[in-house]
Scaffold this motif. Structure first.
Motif, mmCIF file in Angstrom:
data_model
loop_
_atom_site.group_PDB
_atom_site.id
_atom_site.type_symbol
_atom_site.label_atom_id
_atom_site.label_comp_id
_atom_site.label_asym_id
_atom_site.label_seq_id
_atom_site.Cartn_x
_atom_site.Cartn_y
_atom_site.Cartn_z
ATOM 1 N N ILE A 142 -8.024 -3.530 9.407
ATOM 2 C CA ILE A 142 -7.857 -2.065 9.705
ATOM 3 C C ILE A 142 -8.713 -1.660 11.015
ATOM 4 N N PHE B 204 -17.374 -2.958 4.500
ATOM 5 C CA PHE B 204 -18.280 -1.932 3.563
ATOM 6 C C PHE B 204 -19.578 -1.716 3.931
ATOM 7 N N LEU C 243 0.919 -1.176 0.020
ATOM 8 C CA LEU C 243 -0.151 0.042 0.020
ATOM 9 C C LEU C 243 0.908 1.187 0.141
ATOM 10 N N ILE D 30 -8.341 -1.419 -1.383
ATOM 11 C CA ILE D 30 -7.226 -1.730 -2.177
ATOM 12 C C ILE D 30 -6.324 -2.733 -1.277
ATOM 13 N N GLU E 287 -11.060 5.129 4.648
ATOM 14 C CA GLU E 287 -10.513 3.858 5.246
ATOM 15 C C GLU E 287 -11.454 2.641 4.292
ATOM 16 N N ASP F 174 -9.062 2.343 1.489
ATOM 17 C CA ASP F 174 -7.825 1.727 1.996
ATOM 18 C C ASP F 174 -8.411 0.092 2.069
ATOM 19 N N ALA F 175 -9.175 -0.077 2.652
ATOM 20 C CA ALA F 175 -9.819 -1.619 2.837
ATOM 21 C C ALA F 175 -9.747 -2.471 1.446
ATOM 22 N N ARG G 222 -13.290 -11.733 7.874
ATOM 23 C CA ARG G 222 -13.211 -11.289 6.600
ATOM 24 C C ARG G 222 -11.613 -11.468 6.097
ATOM 25 N N TYR H 92 -5.986 -8.628 5.620
ATOM 26 C CA TYR H 92 -5.819 -7.251 6.048
ATOM 27 C C TYR H 92 -6.753 -6.676 6.982
ATOM 28 N N ARG I 196 -1.864 -8.806 -2.492
ATOM 29 C CA ARG I 196 -2.833 -8.419 -1.615
ATOM 30 C C ARG I 196 -4.000 -9.410 -1.418
#
Lengths: 333, 217
Positions: free
Chosen positions: A85, A91, A54, B120, B114, B117-118, A152, A83, A78
């Motif tokens: 965060i 979403f 990233l 990508i 965000e 970012d998530a 996820r 990943y 990726r």
């Protein structure tokens, strides 16, 4: 395994250059959690985000499972790295099932396989698959959202996971519960995990190793016990703080202490006042607190069968000096 | 009172004109969506272009509609379409551009970083990110732009009657030239009601879109 070699990131602006990450070399073994720790702006997140490209790297190499990341297509790279965060990044336009199946969907799995994987993951997270399938992220609590975020990232079963302060926004009670669940899940899935945190307690609890950073430099990389008991320099000593001896106690359980006592020293329960008890699996920090609240400075030790197997006193704690974590007889839960 | 009597006598014609009006506005806004939305998305990726495009779209907005129709006449006369449906349609497409492009641009720009970012970080390509995450999240704001464009063009569409494009403006134009106030009032009332009704309808659709996507916490 993830291997960082002389990794450097330089940000250049008109009048100055900033070394966000400076010449970092270390490696994280397969199946281990390495917590990136440090004050904000220390480069821990930058380093993490370089792993899945990233953020482009200025110089140096990063290898993931033996492959240099720049030899791979970034999209494929990726998709092969989980990943997570902060604030989950779920979403809001997708249902829980769609959210969990994002990467499988990108990889073109068929419906049956995706549905099966969704059910599997939800059960692993302790959530009812059918209850949440058609719901949207905003209908869930923060803790539940965070579980979905982890699920996820696990969806396509990637060998490596990157987690950027995933539990940072949760309240302390929920955070602790999710940390415990996370450790339980990790025991089964054994991913190689890089985990960014600014919370020392979290790092001690979750990390197999801790990498401590300051202004882009790696100050120390070692097990939580090494960081706490043998800080390499002033900064590390100061960062772990004057409570480090206490924090270190939370790495051991009563079982470690009892196994270290001379049989001759062992006190039998006898006719003592045994209102204060500690379980074999209690960590020693909690146990010490129990002992301190006991008027006699003693407490009974209860084993797995609920039987009292002996008595410990505050004085017994001196046995712990010099104990090495590799000699631990049990893992702290 | 007179207006009601007028409507009683002329409701058939009125419906016919309303239908013409809706066709003109619907087609114009439809084409404006097909051009403006992709364009808005495109300039959201190219910051340098965005300011220029916004400025041009803003300038078009400032041209008075009657003048724009006037400009269209000599240009489109070259292909024998100087008056009628085509110049009116083109003018309305141009007027619709600004609200649609601007809202699309802002909506895409304002997608929570965000989320981007998530998307990508999980390995989406630019196209996947756009179609699976950014556009769905931007939809309520894009819809608001479409709503503005529709209400705007319903109003401007009334003036198109002067260049023979039909619609409810007929009553206003004819009424003015014959000094028949009631006819003007009936036309104005019909245009207003049409604008309010369509705005209400689109508002409902917009609300439905937002309820799914806007609640992020």
């Amino acid at each position: 395994m993830i291997r960082f070699q002389q990794v450097t990131k330089i940000y250049e602006s008109a009048n100055k250059t900033v070394k966000a990450v400076n010449n970092i070399t270390f490696q994280v073994e397969e199946g281990q959690i390495c917590v990136f720790l440090g004050p904000s702006g220390c480069g821990k997140t930058t380093l993490l985000r370089m792993v899945n490209r990233l953020i482009p790297i200025t110089s140096g190499t990063i290898e993931v499972n033996g492959k240099e990341i720049h030899s791979l297509d970034p999209i494929a790279l990726r998709r092969s790295i989980g990943y997570v965060i902060q604030q989950t990044g779920l979403f809001p336009n997708m249902t829980i099932e769609e959210n969990i199946c994002v990467v499988p969907n990108l990889l073109g799995w068929d419906r049956v396989k995706m549905k099966k994987r969704y059910n599997e993951l939800m059960e692993m997270m302790g959530l009812n698959p059918d209850e949440y399938r058609k719901r949207y992220p905003w209908e869930l609590s923060g803790g539940q959202q965070q579980r979905i975020g982890v699920a996820r990232a696990l969806a396509a079963d990637p060998p490596v996971m990157l987690m950027d302060e995933p539990f940072g926004a949760l309240d302390p009670i929920i955070r602790e519960r999710i940390q415990n669940e996370f450790l339980r899940i990790q025991k089964d899935v054994k991913k190689t995990i890089l985990f960014v945190s600014h919370d020392l307690d979290e790092a001690i609890k979750l990390g197999d190793t801790i990498a401590l950073f300051r202004s882009g430099e790696l100050m120390q990389h070692g097990t939580p016990d090494e960081i706490l008991s043998q800080p390499k320099n002033e900064f590390v000593a100061e960062f772990v703080g004057s409570e480090r001896a206490l924090k270190r106690l939370s790495l051991f359980t009563m079982r470690d202490l009892v196994s270290r006592l001379n049989p001759a020293d062992r006190k039998s329960a006898g006719k003592r006042d045994l209102r204060h008890t500690v379980h074999m699996d209690t960590n020693l920090r909690t146990a010490l607190s129990v002992l301190l609240s006991s008027p006699t400075g003693e407490a009974a030790v209860v084993d797995d069968n609920g039987q009292i197997s002996g008595v410990v006193s505050i004085a017994d704690f001196e046995r712990l000096t010099g104990i090495h974590p590799s000699e631990r007889t049990s893992a702290v839960q | 009172m007179e207006v009601i009597l007028f409507l009683q006598d002329n409701w058939r014609e009125m419906l016919q004109l309303t239908w013409e009006h809706l066709q003109l506005v619907g087609l114009a806004v439809g084409v404006a969506i097909l051009t403006g939305v992709p364009f808005g998305i495109y300039i959201a990726q190219r910051e340098s272009l965005a300011n220029l495009v916004m400025a041009v779209a803003g300038i078009i907005m400032t041209i008075p509609s009657i003048a724009l129709f006037g400009i269209m006449i000599p240009i489109l006369s070259l292909i024998g379409q100087g008056i009628g449906f085509l110049p009116a349609f083109l003018a309305l497409v141009l007027y619709s551009q600004l609200p649609i492009i601007r809202n699309t641009y802002i909506a895409i720009k304002n997608v929570n970083p965000e989320m981007r970012d998530a998307a990508i970080g999980m390995g989406m390509t630019a196209w996947e990110r756009l179609t699976k995450v950014e556009i769905p999240l931007a939809l309520p704001v894009i819809m608001a732009g479409v709503r503005t464009a529709v209400v705007l063009t319903i109003g401007i569409g009334a003036i198109a009657a002067y260049i023979g494009a039909g619609g409810l403006g007929e009553y206003i134009a004819r009424g003015i030239s014959t000094s028949y106030t009631t006819m003007v009032q009936a036309g104005a009332l019909a245009v207003s009601i049409l604008a309010l009704a369509i705005d209400f309808l689109l508002g409902r659709i917009q609300k439905r879109l937002s309820s799914q996507t806007a609640k992020t916490s």
